[in-house]
Design a protein around this motif. Structure first.
Motif, mmCIF file in Angstrom:
data_model
loop_
_atom_site.group_PDB
_atom_site.id
_atom_site.type_symbol
_atom_site.label_atom_id
_atom_site.label_comp_id
_atom_site.label_asym_id
_atom_site.label_seq_id
_atom_site.Cartn_x
_atom_site.Cartn_y
_atom_site.Cartn_z
ATOM 1 N N UNK A 66 0.868 -1.175 0.000
ATOM 2 C CA UNK A 66 0.000 0.000 0.000
ATOM 3 C C UNK A 66 0.905 1.225 0.000
ATOM 4 N N UNK A 67 0.646 2.110 -0.957
ATOM 5 C CA UNK A 67 1.375 3.374 -1.046
ATOM 6 C C UNK A 67 0.356 4.486 -0.895
ATOM 7 N N UNK A 68 0.649 5.419 -0.011
ATOM 8 C CA UNK A 68 -0.252 6.546 0.223
ATOM 9 C C UNK A 68 0.547 7.838 0.116
ATOM 10 N N UNK A 69 0.125 8.695 -0.810
ATOM 11 C CA UNK A 69 0.809 9.972 -1.036
ATOM 12 C C UNK A 69 2.310 9.792 -1.264
ATOM 13 N N UNK A 70 2.631 8.766 -2.057
ATOM 14 C CA UNK A 70 4.014 8.523 -2.423
ATOM 15 C C UNK A 70 4.867 7.849 -1.369
ATOM 16 N N UNK A 71 4.254 7.438 -0.270
ATOM 17 C CA UNK A 71 5.006 6.807 0.818
ATOM 18 C C UNK A 71 4.513 5.374 1.004
ATOM 19 N N UNK A 72 5.456 4.429 1.097
ATOM 20 C CA UNK A 72 5.080 3.045 1.380
ATOM 21 C C UNK A 72 4.568 2.979 2.806
ATOM 22 N N UNK A 73 3.314 2.542 2.973
ATOM 23 C CA UNK A 73 2.762 2.439 4.322
ATOM 24 C C UNK A 73 2.547 0.995 4.756
ATOM 25 N N UNK A 74 2.602 0.060 3.792
ATOM 26 C CA UNK A 74 2.452 -1.350 4.146
ATOM 27 C C UNK A 74 3.083 -2.211 3.066
ATOM 28 N N UNK A 75 3.816 -3.223 3.484
ATOM 29 C CA UNK A 75 4.313 -4.278 2.609
ATOM 30 C C UNK A 75 4.194 -5.559 3.421
ATOM 31 N N UNK A 76 3.412 -6.522 2.915
ATOM 32 C CA UNK A 76 3.146 -7.738 3.684
ATOM 33 C C UNK A 76 3.059 -8.933 2.740
ATOM 34 N N UNK A 77 3.605 -10.056 3.175
ATOM 35 C CA UNK A 77 3.584 -11.301 2.400
ATOM 36 C C UNK A 77 3.085 -12.424 3.289
ATOM 37 N N UNK A 78 2.369 -13.357 2.676
ATOM 38 C CA UNK A 78 1.826 -14.480 3.440
ATOM 39 C C UNK A 78 1.896 -15.733 2.582
ATOM 40 N N UNK A 79 2.115 -16.863 3.202
ATOM 41 C CA UNK A 79 2.123 -18.136 2.486
ATOM 42 C C UNK A 79 3.442 -18.424 1.805
ATOM 43 N N UNK A 80 3.358 -19.250 0.771
ATOM 44 C CA UNK A 80 4.555 -19.733 0.077
ATOM 45 C C UNK A 80 4.617 -19.233 -1.358
ATOM 46 N N UNK A 81 5.832 -18.904 -1.789
ATOM 47 C CA UNK A 81 6.069 -18.541 -3.186
ATOM 48 C C UNK A 81 6.245 -19.802 -4.035
ATOM 49 N N UNK A 82 6.791 -20.834 -3.414
ATOM 50 C CA UNK A 82 7.018 -22.149 -4.025
ATOM 51 C C UNK A 82 7.101 -23.127 -2.854
ATOM 52 N N UNK A 83 6.993 -24.421 -3.101
ATOM 53 C CA UNK A 83 7.069 -25.365 -1.991
ATOM 54 C C UNK A 83 8.308 -25.135 -1.118
ATOM 55 N N UNK A 84 8.080 -24.842 0.137
ATOM 56 C CA UNK A 84 9.161 -24.625 1.090
ATOM 57 C C UNK A 84 9.814 -23.255 1.037
ATOM 58 N N UNK A 85 9.318 -22.359 0.176
ATOM 59 C CA UNK A 85 9.906 -21.018 0.021
ATOM 60 C C UNK A 85 8.864 -19.971 0.405
ATOM 61 N N UNK A 86 9.084 -19.267 1.515
ATOM 62 C CA UNK A 86 8.108 -18.256 1.932
ATOM 63 C C UNK A 86 7.978 -17.118 0.911
ATOM 64 N N UNK A 87 6.763 -16.599 0.764
ATOM 65 C CA UNK A 87 6.536 -15.418 -0.074
ATOM 66 C C UNK A 87 7.296 -14.246 0.531
ATOM 67 N N UNK A 128 11.198 -10.616 -2.666
ATOM 68 C CA UNK A 128 11.977 -11.143 -3.786
ATOM 69 C C UNK A 128 11.177 -12.107 -4.661
ATOM 70 N N UNK A 129 9.968 -12.428 -4.270
ATOM 71 C CA UNK A 129 9.140 -13.359 -5.032
ATOM 72 C C UNK A 129 8.785 -12.776 -6.396
ATOM 73 N N UNK A 130 9.008 -13.559 -7.436
ATOM 74 C CA UNK A 130 8.566 -13.190 -8.776
ATOM 75 C C UNK A 130 7.246 -13.913 -9.021
ATOM 76 N N UNK A 131 6.155 -13.173 -8.916
ATOM 77 C CA UNK A 131 4.821 -13.764 -9.043
ATOM 78 C C UNK A 131 4.476 -13.955 -10.512
ATOM 79 N N UNK A 132 3.986 -15.141 -10.891
ATOM 80 C CA UNK A 132 3.520 -15.338 -12.271
ATOM 81 C C UNK A 132 2.326 -14.413 -12.538
ATOM 82 N N UNK A 133 2.396 -13.655 -13.603
ATOM 83 C CA UNK A 133 1.330 -12.697 -13.886
ATOM 84 C C UNK A 133 -0.026 -13.357 -14.049
#
Length: 72
Positions: A29-50, A53-58
């Motif tokens: 979440x960016x508000x007025x040009x400032x990052x106010x939240x960055x959050x990741x949950x779950x796995x990016x790949x088996x055994x690799x937390x999101x 650095x995660x490259x999400x498939x579009x």
């Protein structure tokens, strides 16, 4: 987290990953040009937390908009 008013967003992402069959997710979440939240949950790949650095498939990105009546 810098702004506790965004806690419902963090909780929603965690709930979606736990209950909707989504392997992993990230939100920023960016508000007025400032990052106010960055959050990741779950796995990016088996055994690799999101993470930042995660490259999400579009093809797997679903945009969900949350609306809160309170101004940040």
């Amino acid at each position: 987290m810098a702004d506790e008013r965004l806690q419902p967003v963090v909780e929603s992402i965690g709930r979606i990953v736990r209950t909707e069959g989504v392997q992993g997710a990230g939100v920023a979440v960016v508000h007025r040009g400032r990052d106010v939240l960055e959050h990741y949950s779950g796995l990016a790949a088996p055994g690799v937390p999101a993470s930042a650095e995660t490259l999400w498939p579009l093809a797997s990105i679903l945009e969900t908009k949350f609306s809160y009546p309170e101004k940040i």
